[in-house]
Design a protein around this motif. Structure first.
Motif, PDB file in Angstrom:
ATOM      1  N   GLN A 177     105.356  30.910  33.041  1.00  0.00           N
ATOM      2  CA  GLN A 177     105.909  31.144  34.420  1.00  0.00           C
ATOM      3  C   GLN A 177     105.397  32.248  35.283  1.00  0.00           C
ATOM      4  O   GLN A 177     105.594  32.019  36.398  1.00  0.00           O
ATOM      5  N   THR A 210     113.269  30.782  34.113  1.00  0.00           N
ATOM      6  CA  THR A 210     112.743  29.817  33.463  1.00  0.00           C
ATOM      7  C   THR A 210     112.109  28.789  34.396  1.00  0.00           C
ATOM      8  O   THR A 210     111.942  28.987  35.725  1.00  0.00           O
ATOM      9  N   ASP A 211     111.603  27.669  33.779  1.00  0.00           N
ATOM     10  CA  ASP A 211     110.993  26.396  34.804  1.00  0.00           C
ATOM     11  C   ASP A 211     111.937  26.053  35.718  1.00  0.00           C
ATOM     12  O   ASP A 211     111.505  25.838  36.603  1.00  0.00           O
ATOM     13  N   GLU A 212     113.064  26.016  35.291  1.00  0.00           N
ATOM     14  CA  GLU A 212     114.129  25.522  35.948  1.00  0.00           C
ATOM     15  C   GLU A 212     114.454  26.252  37.282  1.00  0.00           C
ATOM     16  O   GLU A 212     114.420  26.013  38.462  1.00  0.00           O
ATOM     17  N   THR A 213     114.529  27.586  36.989  1.00  0.00           N
ATOM     18  CA  THR A 213     114.432  28.642  38.083  1.00  0.00           C
ATOM     19  C   THR A 213     113.450  28.410  39.094  1.00  0.00           C
ATOM     20  O   THR A 213     113.503  28.481  40.103  1.00  0.00           O
ATOM     21  N   GLY A 215     111.436  25.937  39.761  1.00  0.00           N
ATOM     22  CA  GLY A 215     111.721  24.928  40.261  1.00  0.00           C
ATOM     23  C   GLY A 215     112.183  24.842  41.607  1.00  0.00           C
ATOM     24  O   GLY A 215     111.905  24.395  42.811  1.00  0.00           O
ATOM     25  N   GLN A 216     113.497  25.672  41.703  1.00  0.00           N
ATOM     26  CA  GLN A 216     114.101  25.892  42.975  1.00  0.00           C
ATOM     27  C   GLN A 216     113.235  26.769  43.835  1.00  0.00           C
ATOM     28  O   GLN A 216     113.175  26.740  44.817  1.00  0.00           O
ATOM     29  N   ALA A 219     109.784  25.093  45.247  1.00  0.00           N
ATOM     30  CA  ALA A 219     109.902  23.705  45.696  1.00  0.00           C
ATOM     31  C   ALA A 219     109.093  23.310  47.015  1.00  0.00           C
ATOM     32  O   ALA A 219     108.598  22.167  46.990  1.00  0.00           O
TER      33      ALA A 219
END
Length: 422
Positions: A177, A210-213, A215-216, A219
């Motif tokens: 990350q 995280t990867d999801e964090t 991602g936001q 973006a």
């Protein structure tokens, strides 16, 4: 997290590694006026601050975007007062290329007297944007975009620093990350720290990025590109030279980079058409037709569908035979036009639509090529008498020009023999 010593700066090893000339000058306090040229977030402002620190000088900063000539004069007057008291001033001028010639000239006498140590920062080529008088009084130092590896060092330092960074907040982040943030920053340390800060806010104290964090956070990131600046012209140069070098893969990459950065596709279509006539030429005449058709296809389809037409022609131009023979020939012809001026048209080549013109000799002796053997009248020149025959167009041994070369060599040899018999 701005570095407080040269050792804390990341990147710029070429300029600031131990033992380099600039580092020795800074550490000794014997700094000179300079222009720092480099992309955003590479350390120009930080270096200016460190120059003042090591030189034990006052530090003043102005922005050419926000400052007019009266403000410049006020700052310079304050620097004069400081100098009279025995201390110099490091005057940092951000975006210095935005000052006009009169504003740039205002610094000259103060640089010469040593009142100020001038440090100008610019993202644009100083050769084009700064006047020669200012450049002659400054050293130009080129700073580079910071590598992802070096940006990671700065990010880890921010995560560990309790006083100025995110240390003590218990933020967890994996190596992968962290590398994503460093890569997304695209050479800009300031941008990387901002992205890390946003990600930490989303994760919360004691949380994990995280990867999801990410991602936001990542973006809508974009690559460095300046539609009117050096990066723009450097990238179009890279595209043109990749086509010329018959490297379709590199040509596609640079085309994609420019489209991604927001370059006008119509401009790219025009430049691709220029490549077709300059670098492919008569080695493959289809290249010009295909370029114009791709341009037309883009006009009809728009983006993103029309982008594929430009990509297709870029691949073709890079892959096909190359010749700049016609391009060079035209250049030679223009030089002769400039040298010989308004040379008279030979009488046999002049038009004779009236009786008077015929009486004056217009068209006399002209040989009609279609009536000549082989369809070419070899016993007459096509140039003004003062010039004699010229050879501009020299086809290369590539593509269709192989056949053109063979034909023209035969005709030129026969014409020379007819016009200059032994």
């Amino acid at each position: 997290m701005r570095p407080r010593t040269l050792d804390e700066m990341v990147g710029q090893r070429r300029l600031l590694a131990p033992g380099t000339a600039l580092r020795r000058a800074v550490e000794s306090g014997r700094v000179h006026s300079m222009v720092l040229w480099g992309p955003p977030g590479c350390g120009k402002t930080t270096l200016a601050l460190l120059l003042a620190e090591y030189a034990d000088a006052e530090y003043r900063a102005i922005s050419a975007v926000l400052t007019g000539l009266p403000d410049v004069r006020k700052v310079l007057a304050e620097a004069e007062h400081t100098f009279a008291g025995g201390r110099r001033t490091v005057l940092f001028v951000d975006e210095v290329h935005r000052f006009n010639k009169v504003q740039q000239d205002a610094f000259l006498p103060h640089i010469e007297r040593g009142t100020i140590i001038f440090v100008g920062a610019t993202t644009e080529n100083p050769s084009f944007e700064l006047n020669s008088a200012l450049l002659s009084r400054c050293r130009v130092h080129v700073l580079e975009a910071v590598s992802a590896e070096d940006i990671e060092v700065a990010l880890r330092r921010a995560l560990d620093d309790d006083a100025r960074g995110l240390g003590g907040r218990g933020i967890a982040i994996g190596d992968g990350q962290l590398r994503l943030i460093a890569t997304a920053a695209d050479g800009d340390v300031r941008r990387a720290l901002t992205l890390l800060e946003i990600a930490a806010e989303l994760a919360g104290d004691g949380g994990t990025i995280t990867d999801e964090t990410l991602g936001q956070v990542l973006a809508d990131r974009s690559r460095r590109f300046d539609k009117g600046g050096d990066q723009f012209y450097d990238q179009i140069s890279a595209l043109h030279k990749s086509v010329r070098s018959s490297n379709p893969d590199a040509a596609l990459y640079w085309l994609a980079r420019m489209l991604d950065g927001g370059a006008d596709p119509a401009y790219l279509a025009r430049r691709l058409t220029r490549m077709a006539v300059e670098d492919i030429g008569l080695a493959d005449p289809r290249a010009l037709t295909m370029s114009l058709e791709a341009w037309d296809a883009y006009d009809r389809l728009g983006s993103p569908e029309g982008d594929l037409a430009l990509a297709q022609v870029a691949v073709y131009l890079a892959s096909t035979a190359k010749s700049n023979a016609a391009y060079k020939a035209f250049g030679e012809a223009k030089r002769d036009v400039a040298e010989y001026g308004s040379a008279e048209v030979p009488m046999h080549l002049r038009n004779a639509p009236t009786k008077l013109m015929k009486q004056l000799g217009h068209g006399a002796g002209y040989q009609y090529d279609h009536d000549a053997e082989g369809g070419v009248a070899l016993g007459q020149t096509g140039f003004p008498d003062a010039m004699g025959e010229r050879v501009y167009y020299r086809p290369v041994e590539r593509g269709l020009e192989i056949k053109l070369r063979e034909k023209l060599e035969r005709l030129r040899a026969a014409r020379t023999q007819r016009t200059n018999p032994p």
